[in-house]
Design a protein around this motif. Structure first.
Motif, PDB file in Angstrom:
ATOM      1  N   VAL A 101      -2.645  23.402   0.665  1.00 10.14           N
ATOM      2  CA  VAL A 101      -1.267  23.686   1.100  1.00 10.14           C
ATOM      3  C   VAL A 101      -0.266  23.346  -0.001  1.00 10.14           C
ATOM      4  O   VAL A 101      -0.582  22.595  -0.929  1.00 10.14           O
ATOM      5  CB  VAL A 101      -0.894  22.897   2.395  1.00 10.14           C
ATOM      6  N   ASP A 102       0.948  23.897   0.139  1.00  3.47           N
ATOM      7  CA  ASP A 102       1.994  23.638  -0.865  1.00  3.47           C
ATOM      8  C   ASP A 102       2.918  22.494  -0.461  1.00  3.47           C
ATOM      9  O   ASP A 102       3.650  21.957  -1.286  1.00  3.47           O
ATOM     10  CB  ASP A 102       2.847  24.908  -1.060  1.00  3.47           C
ATOM     11  N   ILE A 103       2.920  22.167   0.824  1.00  6.93           N
ATOM     12  CA  ILE A 103       3.844  21.118   1.268  1.00  6.93           C
ATOM     13  C   ILE A 103       3.310  19.739   0.843  1.00  6.93           C
ATOM     14  O   ILE A 103       2.097  19.570   0.654  1.00  6.93           O
ATOM     15  CB  ILE A 103       4.035  21.140   2.815  1.00  6.93           C
ATOM     16  N   PRO A 104       4.211  18.755   0.698  1.00  6.22           N
ATOM     17  CA  PRO A 104       3.754  17.419   0.314  1.00  6.22           C
ATOM     18  C   PRO A 104       2.813  16.803   1.358  1.00  6.22           C
ATOM     19  O   PRO A 104       2.977  17.016   2.557  1.00  6.22           O
ATOM     20  CB  PRO A 104       5.054  16.611   0.231  1.00  6.22           C
ATOM     21  N   ILE A 105       1.838  16.074   0.838  1.00  5.22           N
ATOM     22  CA  ILE A 105       0.890  15.354   1.694  1.00  5.22           C
ATOM     23  C   ILE A 105       1.075  13.865   1.435  1.00  5.22           C
ATOM     24  O   ILE A 105       0.980  13.401   0.294  1.00  5.22           O
ATOM     25  CB  ILE A 105      -0.573  15.752   1.368  1.00  5.22           C
ATOM     26  N   LEU A 106       1.375  13.143   2.513  1.00 12.36           N
ATOM     27  CA  LEU A 106       1.570  11.701   2.391  1.00 12.36           C
ATOM     28  C   LEU A 106       0.335  10.996   2.934  1.00 12.36           C
ATOM     29  O   LEU A 106      -0.172  11.379   4.002  1.00 12.36           O
ATOM     30  CB  LEU A 106       2.798  11.248   3.182  1.00 12.36           C
ATOM     31  N   ALA A 107      -0.133  10.016   2.207  1.00 15.68           N
ATOM     32  CA  ALA A 107      -1.242   9.201   2.727  1.00 15.68           C
ATOM     33  C   ALA A 107      -0.648   8.079   3.560  1.00 15.68           C
ATOM     34  O   ALA A 107       0.463   7.629   3.303  1.00 15.68           O
ATOM     35  CB  ALA A 107      -2.047   8.628   1.573  1.00 15.68           C
ATOM     36  N   SER A 108      -1.394   7.671   4.567  1.00 11.05           N
ATOM     37  CA  SER A 108      -0.941   6.558   5.402  1.00 11.05           C
ATOM     38  C   SER A 108      -1.978   5.447   5.307  1.00 11.05           C
ATOM     39  O   SER A 108      -3.176   5.691   5.453  1.00 11.05           O
ATOM     40  CB  SER A 108      -0.791   7.028   6.850  1.00 11.05           C
ATOM     41  N   LEU A 109      -1.506   4.244   5.056  1.00 12.44           N
ATOM     42  CA  LEU A 109      -2.436   3.123   4.880  1.00 12.44           C
ATOM     43  C   LEU A 109      -2.185   2.046   5.906  1.00 12.44           C
ATOM     44  O   LEU A 109      -1.051   1.785   6.291  1.00 12.44           O
ATOM     45  CB  LEU A 109      -2.249   2.489   3.495  1.00 12.44           C
ATOM     46  N   ASN A 110      -3.273   1.434   6.321  1.00 13.53           N
ATOM     47  CA  ASN A 110      -3.177   0.259   7.172  1.00 13.53           C
ATOM     48  C   ASN A 110      -4.151  -0.772   6.636  1.00 13.53           C
ATOM     49  O   ASN A 110      -5.346  -0.690   6.874  1.00 13.53           O
ATOM     50  CB  ASN A 110      -3.518   0.628   8.613  1.00 13.53           C
ATOM     51  N   GLY A 111      -3.631  -1.703   5.863  1.00 12.54           N
ATOM     52  CA  GLY A 111      -4.514  -2.697   5.242  1.00 12.54           C
ATOM     53  C   GLY A 111      -4.583  -3.978   6.043  1.00 12.54           C
ATOM     54  O   GLY A 111      -3.809  -4.189   6.978  1.00 12.54           O
ATOM     55  N   ALA A 112      -5.518  -4.808   5.673  1.00  9.22           N
ATOM     56  CA  ALA A 112      -5.643  -6.112   6.323  1.00  9.22           C
ATOM     57  C   ALA A 112      -5.372  -7.229   5.322  1.00  9.22           C
ATOM     58  O   ALA A 112      -4.979  -8.318   5.697  1.00  9.22           O
ATOM     59  CB  ALA A 112      -7.036  -6.269   6.908  1.00  9.22           C
ATOM     60  N   THR A 113      -5.588  -6.938   4.040  1.00 14.05           N
ATOM     61  CA  THR A 113      -5.345  -7.937   2.998  1.00 14.05           C
ATOM     62  C   THR A 113      -4.487  -7.281   1.917  1.00 14.05           C
ATOM     63  O   THR A 113      -4.518  -6.059   1.760  1.00 14.05           O
ATOM     64  CB  THR A 113      -6.668  -8.369   2.337  1.00 14.05           C
TER      65      THR A 113
END
Ligand SMILES: Cc1cc2nc3c(=O)[nH]c(=O)nc-3n(C[C@H](O)[C@H](O)[C@H](O)COP(=O)(O)O)c2cc1C
Length: 305
Positions: A101-113
């Motif tokens: 795709v051409d639209i921006p792709i954002l990653a989502s993170l959920n860390g513990a440390t």
């Protein structure tokens, strides 16, 4: 027609509707459909640091010992064993989305440390994420823990991630902070480029037949938009940080209200689960409001349109 193009986290977006983090984006075909339906960016489902811990069996052991080493994560995840993509699969999916795709792709993170957050942030940046959304959940479960401590932990984490990557970082907040303007100002000072108001979480419910605790997550209703509008309106104009609204955005009217409150973008998840991905197309604010652009719509709130 109103020009709804906007900037969010320095990314130029064609409109105000972004798909927020949901398992719907685990399918490449769905991500293509989101773009076709008019989403101006997609936040992928969260990559949870615990998944790796699970793979290494460490978390399994902690869980079976009942130590509750990850109380905040357990509140969010109904069943870690079923949970979503491993890190490698996530990174590969991100690369494919970027190509598809051409639209921006954002990653989502959920860390513990902190180490985990930073490592993952670098990995998703390298895989091509246009920006990173930190899916944070500061939950006090201990009587000695103060609000200030929780906020400081969050700020340290955000500063650490921001310092580790070049792509912009947004922070998705829960609603349970007392002085949201002060916290958001300090997030801005820590280098966050955007703040996402507000996440919704699994809540523990009780099954009275089985006599056990059951995590539940219901899809949102438009009434949940109101506190988000309230906080966006309070924050708008006080800070440079970009504002995004997630929670209760179900219709074109909701999108307009979000913009009017001062949000650069509005995000949708539940509505797409309920009505399907193509629902995005019907949520583009086409109504002739008399405003010339999204910006004048925001300014209109200040009676100078
Ligand atoms: C099934 C489901 C899964 C979700 N998973 C995530 C997730 O992995 N990470 C995250 O930050 N938010 C997650 N969310 C929260 C959504 O991104 C969104 O912020 C929240 O549901 C409020 O928006 P809505 O009213 O449009 O649903 C999830 C929501 C749903 C309904």
């Amino acid at each position: 027609m109103i020009d709804f193009s906007t900037k969010y986290l320095g990314l130029k977006l064609k409109g105000p509707i972004v798909v927020s983090s949901t398992p719907l984006s685990e399918s490449l075909d769905n991500v293509r459909r989101m773009e076709d339906a008019g989403a101006s960016a997609v936040v992928l489902c969260s990559l949870f640091e615990e998944q790796l811990a699970l793979e290494s069996k460490a978390l399994d052991e902690d869980l079976s010992r009942g130590t509750e080493s990850f109380p905040e994560s357990l509140g969010y995840l109904p069943d870690l064993n079923d949970y979503r993509m491993t890190q490698d699969v996530y990174l590969e999916h991100l690369r494919r989305c970027k190509t598809a795709v051409d639209i921006p792709i954002l990653a989502s993170l959920n860390g513990a440390t902190t180490g985990g957050w930073i490592r993952y942030a670098k990995d998703v940046e390298e895989a091509g994420a246009d920006a990173i959304e930190l899916n944070t959940y500061a939950l006090a479960t201990n009587r000695s823990q103060t609000s200030a401590e929780l906020e400081n932990q969050l700020l340290e984490l955000v500063a650490a991630v921001v310092g580790a990557v070049k792509v912009p970082v947004a922070v998705k907040l829960s609603q349970s902070f007392t002085s949201v303007p002060n916290l958001v100002a300090r997030l801005e000072d820590a280098g966050a480029k955007g703040v996402v108001l507000f996440n919704r979480f699994y809540q523990p419910d009780f099954d009275i037949e089985l006599q056990e605790v059951r995590p539940t997550l219901h899809f949102s209703t438009p009434s949940e938009l109101l506190p988000r509008l309230h906080w966006a309106a309070i924050l708008y104009g006080q800070l440079k940080i970009d504002l995004a609204i997630t929670g209760g955005v179900h219709s074109a009217e909701d999108v307009l209200k979000g913009i009017m409150a001062g949000a650069g973008i509005t995000m949708m998840a539940s509505a797409l689960h309920i009505h399907g991905i193509e629902h995005i197309a019907g949520c583009w604010p086409m109504r002739n409001t008399g405003w010339r652009s999204a910006n004048t719509l925001r300014c209109g709130r200040r009676a100078d349109a």
